[in-house]
Design a protein around this motif. Structure first.
Motif, PDB file in Angstrom:
ATOM      1  N   THR A  86      13.790  10.001   4.745  1.00  0.00           N
ATOM      2  CA  THR A  86      12.861   8.871   4.869  1.00  0.00           C
ATOM      3  C   THR A  86      12.590   8.188   3.516  1.00  0.00           C
ATOM      4  OG1 THR A  86      10.981  10.403   4.730  1.00  0.00           O
ATOM      5  CG2 THR A  86      11.736   9.781   6.924  1.00  0.00           C
ATOM      6  N   LYS A  90      13.392   4.366   2.635  1.00  0.00           N
ATOM      7  CA  LYS A  90      12.318   3.465   2.192  1.00  0.00           C
ATOM      8  C   LYS A  90      12.723   2.722   0.916  1.00  0.00           C
ATOM      9  CE  LYS A  90       7.312   3.521   1.354  1.00  0.00           C
ATOM     10  NZ  LYS A  90       6.110   4.373   1.201  1.00  0.00           N
ATOM     11  N   GLU A  94      13.269  -1.315   0.397  1.00  0.00           N
ATOM     12  CA  GLU A  94      12.465  -2.004  -0.613  1.00  0.00           C
ATOM     13  C   GLU A  94      13.300  -2.597  -1.748  1.00  0.00           C
ATOM     14  OE1 GLU A  94       8.440   0.724   0.125  1.00  0.00           O
ATOM     15  OE2 GLU A  94       9.727   1.119  -1.604  1.00  0.00           O
TER      16      GLU A  94
END
Length: 255
Positions: A86, A90, A94
């Motif tokens: 995860t 992420k 981003e």
């Protein structure tokens, strides 16, 4: 006896110097943030990587959640080997990584471990008996193995019963140290910390069934700071190769 110096033609000498200079220019360092559970495997992998590629791996070890914060604050890491999937996902969303470089390099295994021989008999009995004083886990907010440990306790219906006995390490290395030093009778650790080539290296343990927690998929990716570093790309490719795979499996990870 007549000794004569060997003459090297200027053009040949220049070519030879050029080859050495080219090799030196190609070798590079790569700054790698490594999940604490993967300390021993990456140290074993590093020597082969450096020998085979000429690049040098410089590793920092810690909790994946802490690495995320450091990366967002400009830490000079070029590759991340996380303890989950995860966090890399992420960072990818981003814009902090090189697109297309994320992959799963290992699937981790959680174990309940005691430094005492015979204390844990490869079952959950010692947890359910609840006769211990301290149970060590990694911080579940920062370390995926700590989160998995809380899921195990929840599944076994023990969360409330043992909550006052839990001692929390900042990462899985500290959770292991609490047990190895005797500050906790037992604790949840990464199997890779206590296992090598099919054998438990010390103490006693219960290898936690996968059904008791979410899969611990460990992803890697090249971060933006490593985009133009050939050593970063070389490391990712090396981790996908057979030499690294053999080492990773020897520490109890799945691929």
């Amino acid at each position: 006896m007549n000794l004569r110096a060997r003459h090297v033609a200027p053009t040949a000498l220049a070519a030879l110097i050029g080859c050495f200079a080219f090799a030196a220019a190609q070798a590079a360092d790569v700054q790698v943030a490594v999940a604490a559970n993967f300390t021993a495997p990456i140290q074993a992998i590093a020597s082969g990587f450096e020998k085979d590629t000429g690049h040098t791996l410089i590793a920092a070890y810690g909790a994946t959640g802490q690495f995320y914060t450091q990366i967002k604050n400009g830490a000079p890491f070029e590759v991340l080997l996380a303890a989950d999937d995860t966090t890399p996902e992420k960072l990818e969303k981003e814009g902090d990584s090189v697109p297309g470089t994320r992959f799963t390099y290992a699937i981790g295994t959680l174990a309940l471990w005691s430094a005492k021989d015979g204390y844990i008999n490869d079952t959950d009995k010692v947890l359910k008996d609840n006769q211990f004083k301290h149970l060590s886990i990694a911080n579940p907010k920062a370390a995926p193995y700590g989160l998995a440990a809380t899921q195990v306790l929840e599944k076994l219906g023990l969360s409330e019963k043992v909550k006052d006995k839990i001692v929390e390490g900042q990462n899985i290395t500290q959770a292991y140290q609490f047990v190895s030093t005797g500050n906790a009778e037992l604790g949840f650790v990464a199997l890779s910390q206590i296992y090598k080539d099919g054998t438990l290296t010390s103490g006693s343990a219960w290898i936690i069934p996968d059904s008791l927690h979410d899969p611990i998929k460990q992803d890697a990716l090249i971060l933006k700071k490593g985009e133009n570093n050939p050593a970063a790309k070389a490391l990712v490719e090396y981790l996908k190769g057979p030499k690294a795979a053999a080492i990773i499996k020897s520490y109890g990870y799945q691929l």
